[in-house]
Design a protein around this motif. Structure first.
Motif, PDB file in Angstrom:
ATOM      1  N   UNK B 130       0.873  -1.177   0.000  1.00 12.85           N
ATOM      2  CA  UNK B 130       0.000   0.000   0.000  1.00 12.85           C
ATOM      3  C   UNK B 130       0.905   1.220   0.000  1.00 12.85           C
ATOM      4  N   UNK B 132       1.744   4.532   2.060  1.00 11.24           N
ATOM      5  CA  UNK B 132       1.460   5.139   3.351  1.00 11.24           C
ATOM      6  C   UNK B 132       2.699   5.865   3.843  1.00 11.24           C
ATOM      7  N   UNK B 253       2.291  -1.386  11.833  1.00 15.04           N
ATOM      8  CA  UNK B 253       1.774  -1.481  10.460  1.00 15.04           C
ATOM      9  C   UNK B 253       2.761  -2.229   9.570  1.00 15.04           C
ATOM     10  N   UNK B 257       1.933  -5.740   7.700  1.00 15.71           N
ATOM     11  CA  UNK B 257       2.010  -5.883   6.244  1.00 15.71           C
ATOM     12  C   UNK B 257       3.021  -6.963   5.866  1.00 15.71           C
TER      13      UNK B 257
END
Lengths: 473, 473
Positions: B130, B132, B253, B257
């Protein structure tokens, strides 16, 4: 959870207490009826509810981290989900897919136009008597500054002091430094409802007095130099001036410097409002077996602010509502009335999802409307709008107790369900431990790590039981 | 407070216990002598100390917020004070002026060359799976990335896991996700000494295995998406690779991930090391009335990291030391030995102030060396290096108790005074309540609002009494 003006909070209680008596067109079915038919009926229902709780607990035990991993998927894959963002669209579509996977009835996206405000680049600096960058966030809906504004600061201890001021603020940046107190254990109150007033109202109050812009202290009692976003409200007929929130640390610095002499701040906000964007509410149901046209609404909201993934506000609420319906289905508990999950869009800024839902569904018979939008800390209370409702719920407390619910509180709030409650639905909401919710509310720190899987699991089970109770009686 | 490798902490205790027996050239004068001459002498001294405490308390009561307002001036006027910055120069000059105002003896700036590392612009972004942004801070002393680095992430749970790894990290960004536990109430331990190892060592450990850069989880148990700065140590003969700390939220995070599949990060650090810069230690004294050449050193450090004003680390320590001497002077307590305040420069990165002080003053007779560099929360303990010292201090506890000190602890730490302690001075330090010190350590949130005036006042008074006790016996 968006700003709830005090008036709204109070109104929900009042409405739930007995609005049917004074509002035309209200059809209110007390969802849990004690009294008349007597204690026996009540006892039988408690036994039924206890049996339902057993089955919900078993279903939850089967997959105790399912909801948390679903929430991880939501916040990790899509991140922050402000209205108008592709991430919100994707998250809404994802939620519909999840509901279909769970086997819910009639899952659909109901189109809604939402406000589309974008933050842009923003910066604020103290330029006199020292040079210091401020940690800040433009408030949701603020206008931008075009060029940067450099102006002297006029400090007010709170919104009342600003309102009481008769001096002209011509050309100044007003700063409202309302100090939100720590969580009040005695009154079980986070102090938000009073604290948020400056965020909502300071811009127009300052503009009326000639201010060029307004800064507020972030609405929190706890900070690690953490600015908090959130919407403001511009009054009609008053110039719209730029507005932003600074961190507690910077608020204290500004106040200290101002006690020593003149302070000047340079402020630049790149905020803009774009044309309304397409979005949707996500709806899915467990169709009622006897009274499918009577609806128990379980709501949460999918949009967040743009600075964090909105894990607690309100990603967890959405996942908990989805999980509640999944658990009921898994447990084979087909309710008497229809239980409808609604994941609203646009709660944080404009409440367009709530308005659109109300517009579309107001003719349906909503017997109760529940929202979870107060974080996902340890289970604690379920809010019940109204004394009659409280009395009826009380015998069921032991059944809820197995999921950590230790009390019912005699008020409920939830911005998205307010119009439905206004029409006469009984109001309920989830009120987990509130000590730390406003530490992360509308910040970049509203992240998954703040939520314990077990808290989410138990809250979701409690919501499932509440849905069943409200739909079954 | 800078990084204290475990070895240093242990060494300080060991040194204080009895280093005089095994180190050439050590002249150690136990500053508080119990025993031999007997209980009577001890009783008399306790009475003297109690009388001194009365006078210090009276002086403190006269101006209970003086130290806090002085600290406000320091942090508000100069802000963050990293070595090499004009702000540090100005703060050091200001401190000397303050000491002269207080009427101390022989106030001077002793020149020191300090490391001059600058952060530059920095940014890190997850780019796969993603997109971010990460909240991060380059570690003190890190090299920059020149162009940005885009590389796959290799996750390790802690430094041991990285060290145990035999796989090549060729071309990867290593990520060490050591989770610092919450404050351990049982062992009264913030978990920092273990937690900080990854910050200090991960860069070279990863570089040995071919990594292009390293990320660590910030050394804290509490975060509102708050990255923590702090120095690293590059091993000789190992390539220097860029290193930065991410917030706890982002660390979680990244770890989540990575459990799902490949993660790629783009990292850009603009850090540079410039030629050493001129700086100074600030020294001021209360000249001893009988043994002026015997010195009791009261130390703190004036430099901070660049991301916050270093109110707790260690502006408050500097102000507390200044206040301690001011209180003694105000109370008319001219000590037998010289009490010397030293506000060190360059503690956070390189310890150049400590080294320069030692170089210049090693031939002087330091009977004791105290440092306050563990924040300024509620008074709790004074650390005492060594059992003999503990036994000698114990009868004095009631005198310290009036300032909130409730115990002596049998170890002391303080990076700046370590060389002096290494030469045989008895070691002492201030250990206020440590529950929240590492929440703000090396962050932008290390600000004045975290410090209560009353805590600062009482700690400063306790330091004054300690100085008097050590100088008088």
């Amino acid at each position: 959870m968006d700003e709830l003006p005090v008036s709204r909070l109070v109104r929900l209680s009042v409405l739930a207490l007995g609005l049917s008596a004074c509002t035309v067109g209200v059809r209110r079915a007390p969802p849990v009826r004690a009294g008349a038919s007597g204690t026996e009926q009540s006892r039988a229902f408690v036994a039924q509810a206890t049996a339902a709780a057993d089955r919900i607990a078993a279903a939850s035990d089967d997959a105790p981290t399912a909801a948390w991993y679903r929430l991880a998927e939501l916040v990790d894959d899509f991140g922050s989900r402000i209205t108008g963002s592709p991430a919100l669209d994707q998250a809404l579509a994802w939620a519909a897919t999840q509901m279909r996977t769970d086997g819910l009835d009639d899952v659909r996206l109901e189109p809604v136009k939402v406000s589309h405000w974008v933050r842009g680049r923003e910066r604020a600096t103290i330029v006199r008597p020292v040079t210091r960058e401020l940690a800040l966030l433009g408030l949701g809906g603020t206008v931008g500054t075009r060029a940067s504004i450099r102006a002297p600061l006029a400090v007010f201890d709170d919104l009342d002091a600003l309102r009481a001021s008769t001096a002209s603020l011509d050309g100044a940046i007003a700063f409202v430094n309302h100090r939100m107190p720590p969580f009040d254990d005695v009154h079980d109150d986070p102090g938000y409802l009073r604290g948020v007033q400056a965020r909502l109202r300071a811009a127009s109050e300052a503009a009326k007095r000639g201010a060029r812009a307004v800064l507020i202290r972030s609405v929190t009692a706890t900070s690690l130099r953490t600015p908090h976003a959130g919407a403001l409200k511009y009054d009609d007929g008053v110039p719209k001036i730029p507005a932003a929130a600074v961190s507690i640390e910077d608020a204290e610095l500004l106040a200290r410097l101002a006690r020593r002499g003149p302070v000047e701040v340079e402020l630049s906000l790149g905020a803009r409002t774009l044309p309304d964007a397409p979005s949707a509410n996500v709806v899915g149901e467990l169709r009622g077996r006897e009274l499918p046209d009577e609806i128990v609404l379980l709501g949460a909201h999918m949009d967040s602010w743009d600075v964090g993934p909105g894990a607690s506000d309100d990603g967890a609420g959405c996942v908990a509502v989805m999980e509640a319906l999944r658990l009921l289905r898994q447990a084979g508990l087909t309710p008497r009335r229809t239980i409808r999950a609604v994941l609203f869009t646009g709660e944080e800024y404009g409440l367009s999802g709530a308005k659109a839902y109300h517009e579309r569904h107001r003719s349906e018979r909503h017997v109760a409307a529940f929202e979870t939008d107060y974080g996902m800390a340890a289970p604690d209370a379920i809010g019940v709008g109204g004394e009659a409702g409280m009395a009826a719920m009380q015998p069921l407390l032991p059944a809820f107790g197995r999921f950590g619910i230790r009390r019912f509180r005699d008020h409920a709030f939830g911005a998205d369900v307010e119009p439905i409650v206004g029409d006469g639905a009984a109001a309920f909401n989830l009120q987990p431990d509130g000590h730390h919710y406003f530490d992360i509310h509308h910040t970049a720190a509203d992240t998954l790590d703040k939520i314990r899987p077990e808290d989410l699991r138990r809250n979701a089970a409690a919501i499932a039981l509440l849905g069943w109770v409200l739909a079954e009686r």
